[in-house]
Design a protein around this motif. Sequence first.
Motif, short mmCIF file in Angstrom:
data_model
loop_
_atom_site.label_atom_id
_atom_site.label_comp_id
_atom_site.label_asym_id
_atom_site.label_seq_id
_atom_site.Cartn_x
_atom_site.Cartn_y
_atom_site.Cartn_z
N VAL A 1 -13.50 -10.48 -2.06
CA VAL A 1 -13.54 -11.88 -2.53
C VAL A 1 -14.90 -12.20 -3.35
N MET A 2 -14.55 -13.39 -3.89
CA MET A 2 -15.74 -13.91 -4.65
C MET A 2 -16.02 -15.40 -3.86
N VAL A 3 -17.17 -15.57 -3.11
CA VAL A 3 -17.49 -16.63 -2.56
C VAL A 3 -18.33 -17.60 -3.31
N LEU A 4 -17.54 -18.70 -3.73
CA LEU A 4 -18.38 -19.45 -4.90
C LEU A 4 -18.94 -20.79 -4.22
N LEU A 5 -20.43 -20.97 -4.27
CA LEU A 5 -20.95 -21.87 -3.55
C LEU A 5 -20.70 -23.11 -4.31
N SER A 6 -20.92 -24.43 -3.29
CA SER A 6 -20.52 -25.65 -3.86
C SER A 6 -21.74 -26.14 -4.99
N GLU A 7 -22.94 -25.73 -4.53
CA GLU A 7 -24.03 -26.16 -5.53
C GLU A 7 -24.32 -24.98 -6.55
N GLN A 8 -24.19 -25.51 -7.82
CA GLN A 8 -24.46 -24.71 -9.17
C GLN A 8 -25.70 -25.15 -9.91
N ALA A 9 -26.33 -24.17 -10.54
CA ALA A 9 -27.47 -24.53 -11.22
C ALA A 9 -27.07 -25.54 -12.37
N ASP A 10 -28.03 -26.48 -12.32
CA ASP A 10 -27.83 -27.62 -13.59
C ASP A 10 -28.64 -26.89 -14.96
N LEU A 11 -28.04 -26.35 -15.94
CA LEU A 11 -28.67 -25.91 -16.94
C LEU A 11 -28.41 -26.95 -18.17
N ARG A 12 -28.19 -28.03 -18.18
CA ARG A 12 -27.95 -28.85 -19.04
C ARG A 12 -29.13 -29.16 -20.09
N ALA A 13 -30.37 -28.84 -19.69
CA ALA A 13 -31.33 -28.95 -20.55
C ALA A 13 -31.66 -27.91 -21.59
N ALA A 14 -30.89 -26.58 -21.27
CA ALA A 14 -31.42 -25.43 -21.76
C ALA A 14 -31.02 -25.45 -23.29
N PRO A 15 -29.71 -25.73 -23.69
CA PRO A 15 -29.41 -26.01 -25.13
C PRO A 15 -30.58 -26.67 -26.07
N GLY A 16 -30.83 -27.79 -25.55
CA GLY A 16 -32.17 -28.48 -26.27
C GLY A 16 -33.40 -27.87 -26.51
N MET A 17 -33.59 -26.47 -25.77
CA MET A 17 -35.00 -26.00 -25.90
C MET A 17 -35.04 -25.15 -27.26
N LYS A 18 -35.86 -25.33 -27.91
CA LYS A 18 -36.14 -24.54 -29.16
C LYS A 18 -36.55 -23.34 -29.37
N ASP A 19 -37.60 -23.28 -28.12
CA ASP A 19 -38.27 -22.15 -28.08
C ASP A 19 -37.30 -20.80 -27.28
N ALA A 20 -36.68 -19.88 -27.85
CA ALA A 20 -35.70 -18.74 -27.47
C ALA A 20 -36.29 -18.38 -26.23
N SER A 21 -37.57 -17.92 -26.19
CA SER A 21 -38.14 -17.22 -24.95
C SER A 21 -38.25 -17.94 -23.84
N ALA A 22 -38.84 -19.27 -23.94
CA ALA A 22 -38.85 -20.32 -23.00
C ALA A 22 -37.34 -20.61 -22.18
N ARG A 23 -36.56 -20.78 -23.35
CA ARG A 23 -34.94 -21.05 -22.57
C ARG A 23 -34.45 -19.93 -21.79
#
Length: 447
Positions: free
Chosen positions: A1-23
């Motif tokens: 099975v795959m046990v999916l946890l309730s808390e997932q990472a919040d990555l909403r800020a990532a697409p707005g990051m212009k520096d690809a390496s930093a992203r």
Amino acid sequence: VMVLLSEQADLRAAPGMKDASARGAYVLATLQQTAARTQGDLLELLRRRGAPHRPFFVANVIAARIDVALARALAARPDVAAIESDAESRAIEPPHILDETPTPTQLGADPVIEWGVKSVSADKVWDLGISGAGIVVANQDTGMEWTHPALKARYRGWDGATARHDFSWHDSIHETTGNPCGNDAAAPCDDGSHGTHTTGTVIGDDGLGNRIGVAPGARWIGCRNMDRGRGTPSRYTECFEFFIAPTDLAGRNPDPDRRPHVMNNSWGCDRSEGCAPGTLRTVVENTVAAGIFVEASAGNSGPGCGTVDSDPAIFAAAFSTGAYDSTGLLARFSSRGTVTSDGSGRMKPELVAPGVRVRSSVPGGRYSAFSGTSMAGPHVVGVVALLWAARPELVRDIAATRKLLVASARPDVRLSAVETCGGLPSDFVPNNSFGAGRIDALAAVTW
């Protein structure tokens, strides 16, 4: 099975990051920190119960082998969102979709550009001096014969003299018997032919007349996610995790700066056969957050409506591709929308690409013509490579790239009769038969 946890990472800020390496570094750190902070109690419980397990961070999920009693205990925990199947199922189209009649290598012949490459106008983009240089494409499939003459020079693990497979290859097959590639292959190996074929359509060119790839100037990396055509959600998850932050062959030293730009997925996980939809949807969304364009073949269950029904093609975050033939006729087998398997009613596919009798590389240094949306998807991946090489301002801007590919698509797809799926007739564009139309590299580059 795959046990999916309730808390997932919040990555909403990532697409707005212009520096690809930093992203890339931000996405990796956020995913790893979320998993490290929340998985401890579950991992300890699995250890105490003697349950074999493997934690992942690309989604906050743990693959485990458990009994019914432990499943009930896990299901009762507030930190567990879902317990999903990790069953093995066939991940690529059935053999009758493939035409594996070998066609001869054109050694010494005049260069022949394959019809699909011309159909997406890749050759016209080459005339502008653009062939995909600087772009890295990834493919998770049955593996790849990296020494194939059409693939070797463009493999990132080959510098022209020495092969170094760290950070360019990963094998997610660990427990199999009788497989010609064995387990944990230390170098790219194809236990079928599908992966070598799809990789060739993206970047292949042997310099001797076989111009089979859309973006022959790009580089490729790979991951084997199937055991002789059969995959599991945990294998797919493992490949996505490798691509977000490629590692050495020992699985150490993850480096997001070596992540690819665009990923081909010519496979499908059918929910009726035990897919893990919550896990894979989160995995795809997080991969896109890292700035990786995720393409997925729409499937070969057409011509009925509602036949785009497999993960990852159904996901909003995946760019799904149907297939047409050399006359521009929509392939009968190409799956149609809308998406009903998750109740979303989402329009799919996004567009279509060449997918009938597509000639490309197969193991043994040979070439064969295959058919399927698996063959269409790599054309889209190649076009994205050309587009991003031509227009650096779009690199890793997934939303803008999707809009441009759809806006520049050619709506002149032929059908034997008007179809109406999801209430939209096929003479209205976009629609659920062929999306926005045929992908066009030149139109996208010059839009």
